[in-house]
Design an enzyme around this catalytic site. Structure first.
Site, mmCIF file in Angstrom:
data_model
loop_
_atom_site.group_PDB
_atom_site.id
_atom_site.type_symbol
_atom_site.label_atom_id
_atom_site.label_comp_id
_atom_site.label_asym_id
_atom_site.label_seq_id
_atom_site.Cartn_x
_atom_site.Cartn_y
_atom_site.Cartn_z
ATOM 1 N N ARG A 151 0.864 -1.176 0.013
ATOM 2 C CA ARG A 151 0.073 -0.067 0.024
ATOM 3 C C ARG A 151 0.904 1.348 -0.065
ATOM 4 N NH1 ARG A 151 -2.873 -2.846 3.870
ATOM 5 N NH2 ARG A 151 -4.726 -3.804 2.772
ATOM 6 N N LYS A 181 3.712 11.939 -10.977
ATOM 7 C CA LYS A 181 2.855 11.135 -11.711
ATOM 8 C C LYS A 181 3.949 9.802 -11.920
ATOM 9 C CE LYS A 181 0.094 14.320 -14.534
ATOM 10 N NZ LYS A 181 0.087 14.699 -15.846
ATOM 11 N N GLU A 192 12.372 19.778 -24.473
ATOM 12 C CA GLU A 192 11.233 20.038 -23.089
ATOM 13 C C GLU A 192 11.640 21.201 -22.322
ATOM 14 O OE1 GLU A 192 8.340 18.434 -22.917
ATOM 15 O OE2 GLU A 192 8.525 16.459 -23.826
ATOM 16 N N LYS A 243 8.887 23.920 -13.669
ATOM 17 C CA LYS A 243 7.712 22.634 -13.703
ATOM 18 C C LYS A 243 7.578 22.497 -12.257
ATOM 19 C CE LYS A 243 6.140 18.256 -14.774
ATOM 20 N NZ LYS A 243 6.414 16.852 -15.190
ATOM 21 N N GLU A 260 -4.051 18.964 -12.535
ATOM 22 C CA GLU A 260 -4.457 19.477 -14.002
ATOM 23 C C GLU A 260 -5.492 20.004 -14.016
ATOM 24 O OE1 GLU A 260 -2.577 17.415 -17.990
ATOM 25 O OE2 GLU A 260 -2.191 16.540 -15.977
ATOM 26 N N ARG A 273 -1.377 23.970 -15.101
ATOM 27 C CA ARG A 273 -0.442 22.914 -15.444
ATOM 28 C C ARG A 273 -0.641 22.536 -17.055
ATOM 29 N NH1 ARG A 273 0.832 17.538 -11.839
ATOM 30 N NH2 ARG A 273 2.376 16.511 -13.246
ATOM 31 N N ASN A 281 1.512 21.183 -21.472
ATOM 32 C CA ASN A 281 1.093 20.446 -22.676
ATOM 33 C C ASN A 281 1.374 21.093 -23.950
ATOM 34 O OD1 ASN A 281 0.175 18.119 -21.764
ATOM 35 N ND2 ASN A 281 -1.663 19.416 -21.071
ATOM 36 N N HIS A 334 2.342 19.551 -27.314
ATOM 37 C CA HIS A 334 2.033 18.106 -27.320
ATOM 38 C C HIS A 334 0.567 17.568 -27.914
ATOM 39 C CE1 HIS A 334 5.540 18.108 -24.571
ATOM 40 N NE2 HIS A 334 5.413 16.800 -24.148
ATOM 41 N N HIS A 370 2.017 14.510 -29.765
ATOM 42 C CA HIS A 370 1.394 13.221 -29.669
ATOM 43 C C HIS A 370 0.638 12.764 -30.808
ATOM 44 C CE1 HIS A 370 0.793 13.999 -24.904
ATOM 45 N NE2 HIS A 370 2.200 13.388 -25.191
ATOM 46 N N HIS A 376 9.469 10.956 -28.911
ATOM 47 C CA HIS A 376 8.786 11.887 -28.120
ATOM 48 C C HIS A 376 9.337 13.158 -28.268
ATOM 49 C CE1 HIS A 376 6.166 13.750 -25.464
ATOM 50 N NE2 HIS A 376 6.920 14.054 -24.734
HETATM 51 N N1 LIG Z 1 6.020 11.021 -14.801
HETATM 52 C C1 LIG Z 1 6.199 12.320 -15.505
HETATM 53 O O1 LIG Z 1 5.753 13.369 -15.408
HETATM 54 C C2 LIG Z 1 6.849 12.028 -16.710
HETATM 55 C C3 LIG Z 1 6.882 13.147 -17.645
HETATM 56 C C4 LIG Z 1 7.667 12.956 -18.944
HETATM 57 C C5 LIG Z 1 7.565 11.715 -19.284
HETATM 58 N N2 LIG Z 1 7.463 10.666 -18.661
HETATM 59 C C6 LIG Z 1 7.616 9.379 -19.235
HETATM 60 O O2 LIG Z 1 9.013 9.086 -19.280
HETATM 61 C C7 LIG Z 1 9.233 8.076 -20.257
HETATM 62 C C8 LIG Z 1 10.403 8.856 -21.198
HETATM 63 O O3 LIG Z 1 11.475 9.172 -20.594
HETATM 64 P P1 LIG Z 1 12.962 8.777 -21.157
HETATM 65 O O4 LIG Z 1 13.241 9.674 -22.303
HETATM 66 O O5 LIG Z 1 14.186 9.057 -19.879
HETATM 67 O O6 LIG Z 1 12.969 7.329 -21.696
HETATM 68 P P2 LIG Z 1 13.806 6.077 -21.017
HETATM 69 O O7 LIG Z 1 13.696 5.762 -19.635
HETATM 70 O O8 LIG Z 1 13.422 5.006 -22.091
HETATM 71 O O9 LIG Z 1 15.274 6.359 -21.206
HETATM 72 C C9 LIG Z 1 15.786 6.656 -22.790
HETATM 73 C C10 LIG Z 1 16.814 5.647 -23.181
HETATM 74 O O10 LIG Z 1 17.983 6.064 -22.678
HETATM 75 C C11 LIG Z 1 18.757 4.985 -21.840
HETATM 76 N N3 LIG Z 1 19.351 5.529 -20.754
HETATM 77 C C12 LIG Z 1 18.826 6.283 -19.664
HETATM 78 N N4 LIG Z 1 19.882 7.064 -19.111
HETATM 79 C C13 LIG Z 1 21.045 6.598 -19.913
HETATM 80 C C14 LIG Z 1 22.328 6.910 -19.325
HETATM 81 N N5 LIG Z 1 22.618 7.894 -18.377
HETATM 82 N N6 LIG Z 1 23.215 6.698 -20.330
HETATM 83 C C15 LIG Z 1 22.902 5.810 -21.617
HETATM 84 N N7 LIG Z 1 21.537 5.523 -21.744
HETATM 85 C C16 LIG Z 1 20.500 5.767 -20.701
HETATM 86 C C17 LIG Z 1 17.574 4.030 -21.572
HETATM 87 O O11 LIG Z 1 17.859 2.608 -21.196
HETATM 88 C C18 LIG Z 1 16.534 4.085 -22.654
HETATM 89 O O12 LIG Z 1 16.850 3.277 -23.664
HETATM 90 C C19 LIG Z 1 8.023 7.830 -20.934
HETATM 91 O O13 LIG Z 1 7.661 6.745 -20.510
HETATM 92 C C20 LIG Z 1 7.149 9.023 -20.476
HETATM 93 O O14 LIG Z 1 5.857 8.821 -20.331
HETATM 94 C C21 LIG Z 1 6.961 10.818 -17.500
HETATM 95 ZN ZN LIG Z 2 6.843 15.788 -23.518
#
Ligand SMILES: NC(=O)c1ccc[n+]([C@@H]2O[C@H](COP(=O)([O-])OP(=O)(O)OC[C@H]3O[C@@H](n4cnc5c(N)ncnc54)[C@H](O)[C@@H]3O)[C@@H](O)[C@H]2O)c1
Ligand SMILES: [Zn+2]
Length: 362
Positions: A115, A137, A179, A221, A231, A235, A239, A242, A246, A258
């Protein structure tokens, strides 16, 4: 080593600190002991990060495959089973060591395991540092779409170390920079110009420049999200770019990364804002020059019908009208427009796709 920069993020249930500094990962044992005193830790990471980034905690490490496909309920089930097998109890805590995928997945495991147990977020991608580590999130994807099952579960603390970015792929680095451009464009004109001045240093991953970038983006942020956690209104400015972004991702079958999609989305939405006289003329052309200086070479695909159909599936659609968080003059969306999103007639969207395509060439 310089002292780390710190930003406090407030949320409904309290607050946490984001610490930013080159070399901080080496101090994780001390940082974790201070943020989560007396807790048994388990690290969750992905295969790339486990192979490429040194992680100094001497605790059990659970490794998931790299990439978006790991953000599933099946992985959530595997991880919670593995934690139960390890006998992790209510005195346990998790460490999310990786990009946004590891952060969202680990956060969701932490939100639900027994939990809810605390977690420490150590973002290793630039996107996770500037975006995913603020806002609380967490969640996983389903075949109906991304992030459809999840929870708000803010971390106990975030540790961002720009030195780990040396191994990150170039497209992923650019995704984080894009971003950050969005943050400047919607909320801070001075930051928008600073990013442009520093584009060479940022592309070269200069630790000082990246540290400042992460600090300024996290501040923006945190400020926006702190005022509107669930949201309701403001907030929505995050977007920007986006709605179209998207749609581009979805129309490409998620082959377009992305960040690349958001860059094109920001361009199209700025053209729309010019057409509706919300942004000054020439702003889209200027934005394109800035994105090019960051190494972005994207163009727009040509299937406008598919793009419009995808935009209609956006969560912001109201009374059948596509709505966008349209950029104003740089920094201007932060300044209380009557509505955070604007209904955008299909005709304007079509015209703007055409104009953006001409501006982008290719
Ligand atoms: N929670 C939120 O508010 C929020 C906001 C934006 C995005 N997201 C989520 O985040 C995700 C995208 O994040 P991302 O772009 O980090 O993707 P990811 O976690 O897939 O990382 C991108 C790639 O880089 C690699 N990687 C990460 N750090 C590395 C490093 N230091 N050296 C070498 N390789 C490395 C990973 O293995 C992966 O292949 C999506 O799922 C998205 O929905 C969440
Ligand atoms: Zn984004």
């Amino acid at each position: 080593v310089n002292a780390p920069r710190r930003v406090t993020v407030t949320h409904a249930a309290g607050h946490y600190e984001v610490s930013i500094g080159a070399g901080l990962v080496a101090d994780l044992p001390a940082i974790a002991a201070a943020a989560l005193p007396g807790r048994r830790l388990v690290v969750i990471t992905d295969r790339n990060v486990a192979r490429l980034v040194e992680q100094p905690l001497k605790v059990p490490v659970l490794v998931v495959p790299a990439g978006e496909s790991a953000k599933t309920r099946r992985r959530w089930a595997d991880l919670t089973d593995q934690l139960l097998d390890l006998g992790l109890g209510r005195d346990g805590a998790l460490v999310a060591f990786g990009g946004g995928v590891v952060g969202d997945l680990t956060g969701f495991v932490a939100a639900t395991y027994l939990r809810g147990i605390p977690f420490l977020q150590v973002p290793t991608s630039l996107l996770a540092m500037v975006d995913a580590s603020v806002g609380g999130k967490t969640g996983v994807n389903t075949h109906h779409g991304k992030n459809l099952v999840g929870a708000f579960h803010p971390p106990a603390a975030v540790v961002a170390d720009p030195a780990v970015l040396t191994t990150l792929g170039r497209t992923h680095l650019r995704g984080g920079l894009i971003e950050a451009v969005k943050h400047g464009l919607v909320a801070d004109a001075d930051y928008y110009d600073w990013i442009d001045d520093q584009s060479g240093a940022l592309r070269a991953r200069d630790p000082e420049a990246v540290t400042t970038l992460v600090e300024r983006s996290v501040r923006i942020k945190a400020e926006v999200v702190g005022a509107d956690e669930r949201e309701g209104g403001r907030r929505a400015i995050l977007n920007a770019g986006h709605t179209v972004g998207h749609a581009l991702e979805s129309a490409s079958g998620y082959r377009l990364p992305h960040g690349e999609a958001v860059a094109a989305g920001l361009v199209v939405e700025t053209v729309v804002a010019e057409a509706l006289e919300l942004a000054p003329e020439g702003q889209a052309a200027d934005l394109i020059r800035r994105l090019r200086r960051l190494g972005w070479s994207g163009t727009l695909p040509t299937d406008d019908d598919a793009l419009l159909a995808a935009m209609r599936r956006d969560k912001k659609v109201r009374a059948d009208a596509i709505r966008m968080a349209l950029p104003r003059a740089p920094g201007g969306l932060a300044a209380e427009p009557a509505e955070w999103t604007t209904a955008t007639p299909d005709e304007i969207v079509r015209q703007s796709l055409g104009s953006a395509r001409r501006l982008l060439g290719g």
